[in-house]
Design an enzyme around this catalytic site. Structure first.
Site: not given
Ligand code: DOR
Length: 433
Positions: A61, A63-64, A153, A180, A233, A279, A306
């Site tokens: 999990h 985020h690139l 997500d 999510h 998460h 989140n 995350d």
């Molecule tokens: O805190 C978070 N940031 N929770 C998520 O589910 C998405 C993520 C984001 O893309 O920044």
């Protein structure tokens, strides 16, 4: 690439191995694990005496941010962060711009990963078009293009009927849907956990029930459809109870937990550091305790970061307005080695399982073990190295971590992908794959 790693304590939970063993990689694949191994002439040899050798870790999990948000992170910088953090595979979420809801975006991510990636990159496709929760994304096409799961997500799929259809539709592709689990109507603009701290600070709050009603719903849908559902998460004791009971009934439900939910609580928000805003939010001490128990007993199958990089301008503002999320790739392993393994909450084998076998099974990935013929992806840990977390030295573009300055014992010493050393003692080597 060939490589012989000698003399380390090799821990490979998938093959029930834990002992002083060598690992020989030939042509990028594991050729043999055993004692006193020799290698063809010219094979580079790594002396891992006193270190722990494990299958490369998998972060299911992250985020690139590429395409679309390259100012926050790119596939190059995110996978460099992964290499430094001991991860040889990452699964990247679909909330890019454009959203990864069709083949063209998946193709782009995979092409970029081949060109710039330091580790294996597995895209996660969207469940709904544009993450809007209204119409299904091109689910068949996404599977064909190489996505390993589906998720909106960052956004809950609020329409239960639509999620049911998605779960039924994806059955032939065999990919899980990652939920999510936050009910948007209960979140209602909240920024931290609903409890004593939110009342005292006067911040709008998100009750535990926002997560729990969605987890209960998703479990019911897993039961109705027979399709696998993975809860991302997990943050509350109630969600843990629901997942534990679903698993005991044999339902196809899996789950993950982040290092920050395992370590921090709502109390951290009193600092007003926006790196405590994410989140789902940091919860109570009782929730944290339930998560710690659940990661030990296997109710939580995987630890996932995350990893959510943001630019300074999105974080260095009022708490209410700051972006949700923190980076995690470069701190996850040392945080867990220090607080969980040295802290006596988890044995090393279980921790390695949560970073390898757990995510590999959920996403049906080839990695996570060192059986003959597996990819020669390894992480080597130095359990005794002590260092302070220095966010300025991160390879990630994101500096948004609440763990800066934490003194930890236990770090990643080396990362190997396909028999090639890509990172040693914090120095990246070889310019990607
Ligand atoms: O805190 C978070 N940031 N929770 C998520 O589910 C998405 C993520 C984001 O893309 O920044």
């Amino acid at each position: 690439m060939n490589l012989l790693v000698r003399g380390g304590r090799l821990v490979d939970p998938a093959n029930a191995l834990d002992g002083v063993l060598d690992c020989l990689v030939l042509g990028g694949k594991v050729a043999e694990v055993g004692r006193g191994l020799t290698a063809p002439e010219g094979t580079p040899i790594v002396d891992a005496t006193g270190k722990v050798v494990a299958p490369g870790f998998i972060d299911m999990h992250v985020h690139l941010r590429e395409p679309g948000y390259e100012y926050k992170e790119t596939i190059a910088t995110g996978t460099r962060a992964a290499a430094l953090g001991g991860f040889t595979r990452v699964a990247c979420m679909a909330n890019t711009e454009p959203v990864n809801d069709n083949r063209a975006v998946t193709d782009y991510i995979l092409a970029k990963a081949r060109q710039d990636g330091w580790v294996h990159v597995h895209p996660v496709g969207a469940v709904t078009r544009g993450l809007k929760g209204e119409a299904l994304a091109e689910l068949g096409e996404l599977a064909e293009a190489g996505c390993v799961a589906y998720s909106d997500d960052g956004h809950p799929v609020m329409n239960a009927g639509l999620l049911r259809r998605a779960l039924e539709y994806v059955q032939p592709f065999g990919l899980p849907i990652i939920s999510h689990a936050e009910d948007a109507t209960l979140m209602a603009g909240g920024v931290i956990h609903e409890g004593v701290v939110s009342t005292e600070l006067g911040l709008r709050a998100i009750p535990s029930a926002a997560e729990e009603v969605m987890v209960a719903r998703d479990i019911a849908l897993a039961e109705l459809t027979g399709s696998p559902v993975h809860i991302a998460h997990v943050s509350t004791a109630g969600a843990v109870r629901l997942i534990r009971s679903a698993k005991s009934r044999g339902l196809r439900v899996t789950s993950e937990v982040t290092p920050h939910h395992l370590l921090l609580t709502e109390e951290a928000v009193r600092s007003f550091d926006t790196n405590t805003k994410m989140n789902p939010p940091l919860r109570s001490k009782a929730d944290r305790e339930a998560l710690q128990e659940a990661v030990a007993d296997g109710t939580l199958d995987a630890v996932a970061t995350d990893h959510a990089p943001h630019a300074p301008a999105e974080k260095e503002i009022e708490y209410d307005l700051a972006a949700f999320g923190i980076v995690g790739l470069e701190t996850a392993v040392p945080l867990l080695l220090h607080h969980f393994v040295h802290g006596g909450l988890l044995d090393l084998g279980t921790l390695i399982t949560r970073f390898t076998v757990g995510p590999a099974r959920i996403l049906n990935l080839p990695g996570g073990h060192l059986g003959k013929g597996a990819d020669g992806d390894l992480v080597i840990l130095d359990l005794d190295q002590e260092r302070e977390v220095d966010t300025a030295s991160f390879a990630s573009k994101g500096r948004n971590s609440p763990f800066g300055g934490w003194k930890l014992r236990g770090f990643v010493w080396m990362t190997v992908v396909g028999g090639r050393v890509i990172q040693q003692k914090g120095i990246l080597r070889g310019g990607g794959r």
